[in-house]
Design a protein around this motif. Sequence first.
Motif, PDB file in Angstrom:
ATOM      1  N   ILE A 215     -21.068 -46.090  75.594  1.00  0.00           N
ATOM      2  CA  ILE A 215     -20.784 -47.075  74.561  1.00  0.00           C
ATOM      3  C   ILE A 215     -21.329 -48.420  75.012  1.00  0.00           C
ATOM      4  N   TYR A 216     -22.220 -48.997  74.210  1.00  0.00           N
ATOM      5  CA  TYR A 216     -22.755 -50.320  74.541  1.00  0.00           C
ATOM      6  C   TYR A 216     -21.635 -51.355  74.452  1.00  0.00           C
ATOM      7  N   GLN A 217     -21.559 -52.192  75.483  1.00  0.00           N
ATOM      8  CA  GLN A 217     -20.544 -53.239  75.522  1.00  0.00           C
ATOM      9  C   GLN A 217     -21.038 -54.551  74.937  1.00  0.00           C
ATOM     10  N   SER A 255     -27.061 -43.023  82.701  1.00  0.00           N
ATOM     11  CA  SER A 255     -28.006 -41.981  83.092  1.00  0.00           C
ATOM     12  C   SER A 255     -27.432 -40.578  82.893  1.00  0.00           C
ATOM     13  N   LYS A 256     -26.104 -40.463  82.760  1.00  0.00           N
ATOM     14  CA  LYS A 256     -25.459 -39.179  82.538  1.00  0.00           C
ATOM     15  C   LYS A 256     -25.125 -38.928  81.076  1.00  0.00           C
ATOM     16  N   ALA A 257     -25.460 -39.859  80.204  1.00  0.00           N
ATOM     17  CA  ALA A 257     -25.048 -39.772  78.806  1.00  0.00           C
ATOM     18  C   ALA A 257     -25.994 -38.883  78.009  1.00  0.00           C
ATOM     19  N   HIS A 258     -25.404 -38.095  77.110  1.00  0.00           N
ATOM     20  CA  HIS A 258     -26.171 -37.312  76.149  1.00  0.00           C
ATOM     21  C   HIS A 258     -26.332 -38.061  74.825  1.00  0.00           C
ATOM     22  N   LEU A 259     -25.409 -38.976  74.531  1.00  0.00           N
ATOM     23  CA  LEU A 259     -25.448 -39.763  73.301  1.00  0.00           C
ATOM     24  C   LEU A 259     -25.073 -41.203  73.630  1.00  0.00           C
ATOM     25  N   PHE A 260     -25.553 -42.129  72.780  1.00  0.00           N
ATOM     26  CA  PHE A 260     -25.280 -43.556  72.937  1.00  0.00           C
ATOM     27  C   PHE A 260     -24.709 -44.076  71.611  1.00  0.00           C
ATOM     28  N   TYR A 261     -23.570 -44.756  71.711  1.00  0.00           N
ATOM     29  CA  TYR A 261     -22.828 -45.201  70.523  1.00  0.00           C
ATOM     30  C   TYR A 261     -23.056 -46.689  70.291  1.00  0.00           C
ATOM     31  N   LEU A 262     -23.432 -47.028  69.055  1.00  0.00           N
ATOM     32  CA  LEU A 262     -23.547 -48.430  68.633  1.00  0.00           C
ATOM     33  C   LEU A 262     -22.237 -48.812  67.938  1.00  0.00           C
ATOM     34  N   TYR A 291     -30.052 -56.876  66.657  1.00  0.00           N
ATOM     35  CA  TYR A 291     -29.172 -56.287  67.678  1.00  0.00           C
ATOM     36  C   TYR A 291     -29.856 -55.090  68.350  1.00  0.00           C
ATOM     37  N   VAL A 292     -30.463 -54.219  67.557  1.00  0.00           N
ATOM     38  CA  VAL A 292     -31.137 -53.047  68.130  1.00  0.00           C
ATOM     39  C   VAL A 292     -32.323 -53.477  68.983  1.00  0.00           C
ATOM     40  N   ASN A 293     -33.082 -54.459  68.540  1.00  0.00           N
ATOM     41  CA  ASN A 293     -34.200 -54.956  69.349  1.00  0.00           C
ATOM     42  C   ASN A 293     -33.709 -55.534  70.664  1.00  0.00           C
ATOM     43  N   GLY A 294     -32.530 -56.148  70.638  1.00  0.00           N
ATOM     44  CA  GLY A 294     -31.971 -56.722  71.860  1.00  0.00           C
ATOM     45  C   GLY A 294     -31.599 -55.657  72.882  1.00  0.00           C
ATOM     46  N   ILE A 295     -30.926 -54.589  72.456  1.00  0.00           N
ATOM     47  CA  ILE A 295     -30.547 -53.551  73.426  1.00  0.00           C
ATOM     48  C   ILE A 295     -31.780 -52.753  73.860  1.00  0.00           C
ATOM     49  N   ALA A 296     -32.808 -52.677  72.998  1.00  0.00           N
ATOM     50  CA  ALA A 296     -34.033 -51.988  73.401  1.00  0.00           C
ATOM     51  C   ALA A 296     -34.774 -52.771  74.475  1.00  0.00           C
ATOM     52  N   ALA A 297     -34.699 -54.115  74.427  1.00  0.00           N
ATOM     53  CA  ALA A 297     -35.348 -54.941  75.442  1.00  0.00           C
ATOM     54  C   ALA A 297     -34.524 -55.016  76.725  1.00  0.00           C
ATOM     55  N   MET A 298     -33.212 -54.896  76.600  1.00  0.00           N
ATOM     56  CA  MET A 298     -32.324 -55.032  77.752  1.00  0.00           C
ATOM     57  C   MET A 298     -32.163 -53.724  78.525  1.00  0.00           C
ATOM     58  N   PHE A 299     -32.160 -52.600  77.810  1.00  0.00           N
ATOM     59  CA  PHE A 299     -31.937 -51.297  78.426  1.00  0.00           C
ATOM     60  C   PHE A 299     -33.126 -50.374  78.121  1.00  0.00           C
ATOM     61  N   PRO A 300     -33.381 -49.390  79.000  1.00  0.00           N
ATOM     62  CA  PRO A 300     -34.513 -48.480  78.754  1.00  0.00           C
ATOM     63  C   PRO A 300     -34.170 -47.260  77.905  1.00  0.00           C
ATOM     64  N   LYS A 304     -36.635 -44.627  75.399  1.00  0.00           N
ATOM     65  CA  LYS A 304     -36.886 -43.296  75.968  1.00  0.00           C
ATOM     66  C   LYS A 304     -36.992 -42.243  74.884  1.00  0.00           C
ATOM     67  N   THR A 305     -36.162 -42.340  73.843  1.00  0.00           N
ATOM     68  CA  THR A 305     -36.176 -41.357  72.749  1.00  0.00           C
ATOM     69  C   THR A 305     -36.431 -42.000  71.392  1.00  0.00           C
ATOM     70  N   ARG A 306     -36.745 -43.296  71.386  1.00  0.00           N
ATOM     71  CA  ARG A 306     -36.934 -44.032  70.128  1.00  0.00           C
ATOM     72  C   ARG A 306     -35.681 -43.991  69.251  1.00  0.00           C
ATOM     73  N   GLY A 307     -34.539 -43.970  69.926  1.00  0.00           N
ATOM     74  CA  GLY A 307     -33.258 -44.015  69.210  1.00  0.00           C
ATOM     75  C   GLY A 307     -32.744 -42.679  68.739  1.00  0.00           C
ATOM     76  N   ALA A 308     -33.387 -41.562  69.110  1.00  0.00           N
ATOM     77  CA  ALA A 308     -32.962 -40.252  68.615  1.00  0.00           C
ATOM     78  C   ALA A 308     -31.624 -39.810  69.190  1.00  0.00           C
ATOM     79  N   ASP A 309     -31.244 -40.313  70.377  1.00  0.00           N
ATOM     80  CA  ASP A 309     -29.963 -39.953  70.968  1.00  0.00           C
ATOM     81  C   ASP A 309     -28.914 -41.046  70.772  1.00  0.00           C
TER      82      ASP A 309
END
Length: 546
Positions: A215-217, A255-262, A291-300, A304-309
């Motif tokens: 979960i993104y903080q 690194s252990k996550a299968h899904l990422f929650y916005l 917001y999405v552009n911000g987390i894409a620039a801050m985290f890899p 990695k999946t173009r948001g698919a996960d």
Amino acid sequence: MAALDLRAAGRRPRRGRTMSHWRRRITAVALLSSAITALLAFTMPYPLALGLIFPLGPLSSAGTSFDEYEPLPPSPSLVRVKPNEPAVSTSNSVSSSSSLFAPPPVLRNRSEPPPVVRKRSKRRRSKRREPPPVVRNLDLPARKSNPSDVKVPSLRREPAYWRMAPEEALRLAKREIQNPPVVLDDPDLYAPLFKNVSVFKRSYELMERMLKVYIYQDGPTPIFHTPELRGIYASEGWFMKLMEENRQYTTRDPSKAHLFYLPYSARQLELALYVPNSHNLRPLSLFLRDYVNGIAAMFPFWNKTRGADHFLVACHDWGPYTTTQHEELCKNTIKALCNSDASEGIFIRGRDVSLPETTIRNPKKPLRYVGGNRVSQRSILAFFAGNMHGRVRPTLLKYWGDKDEDMRIYGPLPNRVSRQMSYVQHMKESKFCICPMGYEVNSPRIVESIYYECVPVIIADNFVLPFEELLDWSAFSVVVAEKDIPNLKNILLGISLRRYIKMHTCVQKLQKHFLWHAKPLKYDIFHMILHSIWFNRLNQIQLQQE
């Protein structure tokens, strides 16, 4: 003279003891000693008894020290023979009573060479291996059909999913779901509700064992991390609250996550940024894009999946439209939406999840009024009451409003009617509850019907039903096309009593899958939403053989 005096007194004179007298006494003492020794030998432990019967003799007169002597090795039945040591013959066994009268052990001088003893052969008799036991599944029906068409659950050990990389674990999970063990009778799952109960159960089990969500903080409040728990948009708030409180499925290691929650709320986004009566949703979609552009620039992880996960949960009618300014967010991300309209091109079947719209009037008692009457106590054929907005409700009121006693179709429930029977009581005493679309295709009356055990009648073209990828809605609901509204009563009367009883039973069994709990329970609505997100993510995984 003394002897004469003794005879005169009547007593015999004392004579000297003879040799035979002492011999008899010595023999008696020897016999008594032997008896005591034998008694002790049978009652004392073996080593002490052996030393008692055969004591060591005196040493030689040459004055040789006792340290120069050692007894022969004991029987191998009492001492284990070490490797590289000669084995000892077992002829002098003490298992029988004759060993008590064997000669005493012979003392051997240490300076003398040890006697030559034949070594025991190391060849051992090979143990006979028994064939493995035959595993039989007692739950399978006994029949003479081809055994290849009956799948027996695998008994192999489950792999350590937590050691695998997330992509590898997802591929393994997809293979497992494609060939699940057959579920014949599960007390927690009612098979008629599902398209394939075996697939659902196996997928759910793998989710419990594997799934980890990060979960993104980041993100400002109240748009982020501020759940709305009351009203018709409460589904997104309750999911956010329970997801952030959960410890089983969440992880702090991305690194252990299968899904990422916005974790944003479409309802809070409206309250914070929308200008009333402006009919302009662009500020909302631009905010989400930044917001999405911000987390894409801050985290890899996004790139990695173009948001698919990644996934989001939004129950507001505007939820789909707030994603349009970011192409990857709109096309790749898994969107759990109440407004699941397949005709607009935003909601994608097989990737996105249809989120049930639940009305929560009291967050402290979300299960209030849940339950309904029996079939015999439902005297009303069909019921609807609500505001007249959208394209379907005016048509419904036009054909059936106050025109048939069996069809209780109203706009807002009139006071004259509500005084006699409340809205909730109407639903509990009706066989069918009409659930027409409003401004959008979704309606909270679908879940309300399930809560009050009333078979829902859904009138909304292009509406993707909640959990459609797993649930068989034809088993517990009636879907009517908008063009068939004039023939609505005949459609409902065409359902036989036997079929209606089955549908009513299915609604009762389905109810637990749509209930919110302060502490989530297995198979409740929180887990059903999370599972649908997990299941649709697996659908996007490409296997090598594919």
